[in-house]
Design a protein around this motif. Structure first.
Motif, PDB file in Angstrom:
ATOM      1  N   MET A   1       0.824  -1.207   0.000  1.00 22.92           N
ATOM      2  CA  MET A   1       0.000   0.000   0.000  1.00 22.92           C
ATOM      3  C   MET A   1       0.863   1.264   0.000  1.00 22.92           C
ATOM      4  O   MET A   1       0.447   2.290  -0.504  1.00 22.92           O
ATOM      5  N   THR A   2       2.074   1.201   0.587  1.00 21.22           N
ATOM      6  CA  THR A   2       2.914   2.386   0.660  1.00 21.22           C
ATOM      7  C   THR A   2       3.878   2.482  -0.519  1.00 21.22           C
ATOM      8  O   THR A   2       4.721   3.355  -0.544  1.00 21.22           O
ATOM      9  N   GLN A   3       3.749   1.560  -1.488  1.00 21.11           N
ATOM     10  CA  GLN A   3       4.573   1.608  -2.667  1.00 21.11           C
ATOM     11  C   GLN A   3       4.421   2.979  -3.333  1.00 21.11           C
ATOM     12  O   GLN A   3       3.321   3.528  -3.380  1.00 21.11           O
ATOM     13  N   GLU A   4       5.506   3.480  -3.858  1.00 23.93           N
ATOM     14  CA  GLU A   4       5.478   4.800  -4.480  1.00 23.93           C
ATOM     15  C   GLU A   4       4.603   4.782  -5.739  1.00 23.93           C
ATOM     16  O   GLU A   4       4.700   3.886  -6.560  1.00 23.93           O
ATOM     17  N   VAL A   5       3.749   5.766  -5.853  1.00 20.72           N
ATOM     18  CA  VAL A   5       2.867   5.897  -7.009  1.00 20.72           C
ATOM     19  C   VAL A   5       3.182   7.230  -7.669  1.00 20.72           C
ATOM     20  O   VAL A   5       3.130   8.278  -7.036  1.00 20.72           O
ATOM     21  N   ALA A   6       3.501   7.179  -8.962  1.00 20.72           N
ATOM     22  CA  ALA A   6       3.812   8.393  -9.715  1.00 20.72           C
ATOM     23  C   ALA A   6       2.565   8.864 -10.460  1.00 20.72           C
ATOM     24  O   ALA A   6       1.667   8.073 -10.757  1.00 20.72           O
ATOM     25  N   HIS A   7       2.522  10.149 -10.743  1.00 18.55           N
ATOM     26  CA  HIS A   7       1.405  10.731 -11.492  1.00 18.55           C
ATOM     27  C   HIS A   7       1.859  11.048 -12.915  1.00 18.55           C
ATOM     28  O   HIS A   7       2.976  11.505 -13.135  1.00 18.55           O
ATOM     29  N   VAL A   8       0.967  10.810 -13.865  1.00 16.70           N
ATOM     30  CA  VAL A   8       1.205  11.137 -15.269  1.00 16.70           C
ATOM     31  C   VAL A   8       0.121  12.121 -15.682  1.00 16.70           C
ATOM     32  O   VAL A   8      -1.069  11.815 -15.620  1.00 16.70           O
TER      33      VAL A   8
ATOM     34  N   GLY B   1       5.901   0.210 -13.183  1.00 18.51           N
ATOM     35  CA  GLY B   1       5.524   0.711 -11.865  1.00 18.51           C
ATOM     36  C   GLY B   1       4.046   1.016 -11.792  1.00 18.51           C
ATOM     37  O   GLY B   1       3.270   0.678 -12.691  1.00 18.51           O
ATOM     38  N   THR B   2       3.683   1.696 -10.728  1.00 17.69           N
ATOM     39  CA  THR B   2       2.277   2.033 -10.491  1.00 17.69           C
ATOM     40  C   THR B   2       2.080   3.527 -10.731  1.00 17.69           C
ATOM     41  O   THR B   2       2.844   4.348 -10.220  1.00 17.69           O
ATOM     42  N   TYR B   3       1.063   3.856 -11.504  1.00 16.21           N
ATOM     43  CA  TYR B   3       0.814   5.234 -11.923  1.00 16.21           C
ATOM     44  C   TYR B   3      -0.644   5.627 -11.704  1.00 16.21           C
ATOM     45  O   TYR B   3      -1.543   4.801 -11.805  1.00 16.21           O
ATOM     46  N   ILE B   4      -0.836   6.905 -11.449  1.00 14.22           N
ATOM     47  CA  ILE B   4      -2.156   7.530 -11.454  1.00 14.22           C
ATOM     48  C   ILE B   4      -2.148   8.504 -12.623  1.00 14.22           C
ATOM     49  O   ILE B   4      -1.210   9.303 -12.781  1.00 14.22           O
TER      50      ILE B   4
ATOM     51  N   GLN C   1      -9.338  15.205 -13.504  1.00 18.25           N
ATOM     52  CA  GLN C   1      -9.736  14.045 -12.713  1.00 18.25           C
ATOM     53  C   GLN C   1      -8.622  13.015 -12.763  1.00 18.25           C
ATOM     54  O   GLN C   1      -7.799  13.027 -13.681  1.00 18.25           O
ATOM     55  N   GLN C   2      -8.631  12.111 -11.783  1.00 15.68           N
ATOM     56  CA  GLN C   2      -7.590  11.096 -11.690  1.00 15.68           C
ATOM     57  C   GLN C   2      -8.149   9.701 -11.917  1.00 15.68           C
ATOM     58  O   GLN C   2      -9.324   9.436 -11.681  1.00 15.68           O
ATOM     59  N   SER C   3      -7.236   8.816 -12.319  1.00 15.45           N
ATOM     60  CA  SER C   3      -7.555   7.396 -12.372  1.00 15.45           C
ATOM     61  C   SER C   3      -7.221   6.789 -11.014  1.00 15.45           C
ATOM     62  O   SER C   3      -6.668   7.461 -10.143  1.00 15.45           O
ATOM     63  N   ASN C   4      -7.536   5.542 -10.852  1.00 12.99           N
ATOM     64  CA  ASN C   4      -7.057   4.797  -9.699  1.00 12.99           C
ATOM     65  C   ASN C   4      -5.616   4.389  -9.976  1.00 12.99           C
ATOM     66  O   ASN C   4      -5.168   4.423 -11.127  1.00 12.99           O
ATOM     67  N   PRO C   5      -4.862   3.993  -8.953  1.00 13.62           N
ATOM     68  CA  PRO C   5      -3.501   3.509  -9.205  1.00 13.62           C
ATOM     69  C   PRO C   5      -3.539   2.325 -10.183  1.00 13.62           C
ATOM     70  O   PRO C   5      -4.355   1.418 -10.043  1.00 13.62           O
ATOM     71  N   THR C   6      -2.677   2.386 -11.176  1.00 11.16           N
ATOM     72  CA  THR C   6      -2.647   1.387 -12.239  1.00 11.16           C
ATOM     73  C   THR C   6      -1.228   0.870 -12.403  1.00 11.16           C
ATOM     74  O   THR C   6      -0.311   1.653 -12.667  1.00 11.16           O
ATOM     75  N   LYS C   7      -1.063  -0.428 -12.248  1.00 17.53           N
ATOM     76  CA  LYS C   7       0.268  -1.031 -12.376  1.00 17.53           C
ATOM     77  C   LYS C   7       0.538  -1.326 -13.843  1.00 17.53           C
ATOM     78  O   LYS C   7      -0.250  -2.006 -14.506  1.00 17.53           O
TER      79      LYS C   7
END
Length: 134
Positions: free
Chosen positions: A30-37, A56-59, A104-110
């Protein structure tokens, strides 16, 4: 009877450690780093045509730059039939349609290594915008 109590205590102790390990693993994920695009839409197109990312995981932050109506975001693995919603990466959908002047944002997406295409069926935009994950 003493042996039964000792076995029961040992079992409960082992089970408690297993549960704590599972909780820690879930917490670490859950604390994995999430980057924004950031992706900006103008009338009929995305401003960003090609993006290169690392696995990685992106929003996805999708903005509506005066398109004149609501917009959205669809991400599909390249080569898949984009007209079939089963092929859409649904976590990448924005959580609600993007009104003019808003983001608006998406959910975290791997995203794993590979190539993806993105488009907006509401705008509508070209379907040759790409994200290369390497």
């Amino acid at each position: 009877m003493k042996n039964l109590v000792v076995v029961l205590i040992a079992f409960l102790g082992f089970y408690g450690v297993q549960a704590q390990d599972k909780m820690k693993k879930h917490s670490d994920e859950m604390t994995q780093e999430v980057a924004h695009v950031q992706l900006d839409q103008i009338k009929g197109e995305f401003v960003q045509k090609q993006i290169t990312l690392k696995p990685g995981t992106y929003i996805f932050d999708v903005s509506n730059e005066n398109v004149g109506h609501e917009v959205g975001f669809v991400l599909v693995k390249k080569g898949a039939d984009i007209s079939n919603p089963k092929n859409h990466i649904q976590t990448a959908y924005v959580t609600q349609a993007v009104k003019t002047g808003e983001t608006q944002q998406s959910n975290p997406t791997k995203l794993e290594a590979g190539e993806y295409v993105y488009f907006c069926p509401l705008n509508p935009t070209s379907t040759d915008n790409t994200i290369l994950v390497e």
